[in-house]
Scaffold this motif. Structure first.
Motif, PDB file in Angstrom:
ATOM      1  N   GLN A  48      -5.432  87.405  25.705  1.00  0.00           N
ATOM      2  CA  GLN A  48      -4.977  87.538  27.090  1.00  0.00           C
ATOM      3  C   GLN A  48      -5.070  86.483  28.028  1.00  0.00           C
ATOM      4  N   PRO A  49      -4.224  86.318  28.972  1.00  0.00           N
ATOM      5  CA  PRO A  49      -4.436  85.069  29.751  1.00  0.00           C
ATOM      6  C   PRO A  49      -5.749  85.122  30.564  1.00  0.00           C
ATOM      7  N   CYS A  50      -6.098  84.112  30.900  1.00  0.00           N
ATOM      8  CA  CYS A  50      -7.411  83.959  31.849  1.00  0.00           C
ATOM      9  C   CYS A  50      -7.142  83.894  33.309  1.00  0.00           C
ATOM     10  N   THR A  51      -6.187  84.240  33.780  1.00  0.00           N
ATOM     11  CA  THR A  51      -5.648  84.053  35.224  1.00  0.00           C
ATOM     12  C   THR A  51      -6.834  84.893  35.880  1.00  0.00           C
ATOM     13  N   ALA A  52      -7.216  86.102  35.501  1.00  0.00           N
ATOM     14  CA  ALA A  52      -8.282  86.854  36.220  1.00  0.00           C
ATOM     15  C   ALA A  52      -9.570  86.146  36.160  1.00  0.00           C
ATOM     16  N   VAL A  53      -9.875  85.826  35.067  1.00  0.00           N
ATOM     17  CA  VAL A  53     -11.045  84.888  34.995  1.00  0.00           C
ATOM     18  C   VAL A  53     -11.483  83.876  35.786  1.00  0.00           C
ATOM     19  N   ASN A  54     -10.263  83.028  36.126  1.00  0.00           N
ATOM     20  CA  ASN A  54     -10.206  82.018  37.217  1.00  0.00           C
ATOM     21  C   ASN A  54     -10.245  82.461  38.383  1.00  0.00           C
ATOM     22  N   GLY A  55      -9.337  83.954  38.779  1.00  0.00           N
ATOM     23  CA  GLY A  55      -9.777  84.253  40.077  1.00  0.00           C
ATOM     24  C   GLY A  55     -11.126  84.788  40.409  1.00  0.00           C
ATOM     25  N   MET A  56     -11.775  85.559  39.349  1.00  0.00           N
ATOM     26  CA  MET A  56     -13.125  85.863  39.715  1.00  0.00           C
ATOM     27  C   MET A  56     -14.093  84.792  39.984  1.00  0.00           C
ATOM     28  N   LEU A  57     -13.816  83.629  39.208  1.00  0.00           N
ATOM     29  CA  LEU A  57     -14.608  82.337  39.489  1.00  0.00           C
ATOM     30  C   LEU A  57     -14.465  81.778  40.895  1.00  0.00           C
ATOM     31  N   ASP A  58     -13.006  81.888  41.297  1.00  0.00           N
ATOM     32  CA  ASP A  58     -12.820  81.344  42.617  1.00  0.00           C
ATOM     33  C   ASP A  58     -13.531  82.103  43.620  1.00  0.00           C
ATOM     34  N   GLY A  59     -13.370  83.577  43.428  1.00  0.00           N
ATOM     35  CA  GLY A  59     -14.063  84.447  44.416  1.00  0.00           C
ATOM     36  C   GLY A  59     -15.714  84.200  44.534  1.00  0.00           C
ATOM     37  N   ARG A  60     -16.251  83.972  43.402  1.00  0.00           N
ATOM     38  CA  ARG A  60     -17.647  83.614  43.333  1.00  0.00           C
ATOM     39  C   ARG A  60     -17.875  82.327  44.239  1.00  0.00           C
ATOM     40  N   ILE A  61     -17.005  81.392  43.813  1.00  0.00           N
ATOM     41  CA  ILE A  61     -17.078  80.132  44.608  1.00  0.00           C
ATOM     42  C   ILE A  61     -17.143  80.102  46.285  1.00  0.00           C
ATOM     43  N   ALA A  62     -16.096  80.924  46.457  1.00  0.00           N
ATOM     44  CA  ALA A  62     -15.844  81.117  47.941  1.00  0.00           C
ATOM     45  C   ALA A  62     -17.020  81.972  48.613  1.00  0.00           C
ATOM     46  N   HIS A  63     -17.623  82.978  47.722  1.00  0.00           N
ATOM     47  CA  HIS A  63     -18.803  83.437  48.234  1.00  0.00           C
ATOM     48  C   HIS A  63     -20.044  82.693  48.311  1.00  0.00           C
ATOM     49  N   VAL A  64     -20.296  81.700  47.382  1.00  0.00           N
ATOM     50  CA  VAL A  64     -21.515  80.721  47.271  1.00  0.00           C
ATOM     51  C   VAL A  64     -21.281  79.879  48.310  1.00  0.00           C
ATOM     52  N   ARG A  65     -19.990  79.326  48.793  1.00  0.00           N
ATOM     53  CA  ARG A  65     -19.861  78.507  50.154  1.00  0.00           C
ATOM     54  C   ARG A  65     -20.013  79.186  51.421  1.00  0.00           C
ATOM     55  N   ALA A  66     -19.843  80.461  51.558  1.00  0.00           N
ATOM     56  CA  ALA A  66     -20.200  81.212  52.486  1.00  0.00           C
ATOM     57  C   ALA A  66     -21.560  81.279  52.731  1.00  0.00           C
TER      58      ALA A  66
END
Length: 132
Positions: free
Chosen positions: A75-93
């Motif tokens: 399956q495509p890993c688009t959701a995995v990328n999105g999850m990690l992007d969300g985690r990165i945003a949370h860490v930056r906050a």
């Protein structure tokens, strides 16, 4: 291998392994006739993956979702990328919040230098003034 050996090999507590089994992140192993669980190399790999995910501060739900991608690798890993992007945003906050906290603490610390009685402590006065 038995649960103690698995725990030692991966670097987790036995109770952690049991917890991950209850949460569905680790498949319960087959049991021998004497009742002992027998863990395989697949358990080692899955447990190591969960441990690395926890070190990245991923939630149990996120780990379960990632395991779904491991189990269905086509399956495509688009959701995995999105999850990690969300985690990165949370860490930056969190970093921004901690930097703001650091500035407040440094500002408080500058309010008191040298030796004073607690009644004359600029830090205590500053904290008290901020709570009014």
């Amino acid at each position: 291998m038995r649960i103690g050996q698995l725990a030692k090999l991966v670097g987790v507590d036995v109770q952690t392994i049991r917890f991950y089994e209850r949460e569905g992140l680790l498949v319960s192993p087959e049991r021998q006739q004497n009742g002992y669980r027998i863990y395989t190399q697949q358990h080692v790999e899955r447990l190591a993956f969960v441990r690395r995910c926890r070190m990245l501060n991923l939630s149990l739900a996120e780990i379960g979702e990632l395991q779904g991608y491991l189990d269905e690798p086509h399956q495509p890993c688009t959701a995995v990328n999105g999850m990690l992007d969300g985690r990165i945003a949370h860490v930056r906050a969190q970093i921004n919040s901690l930097q703001a906290l650091e500035k407040q603490l440094v500002a408080l610390r500058t309010r008191c230098s040298g030796v004073h009685e607690a009644a004359d402590c600029g830090i205590l006065t500053g904290i008290s003034a901020e709570t009014r």
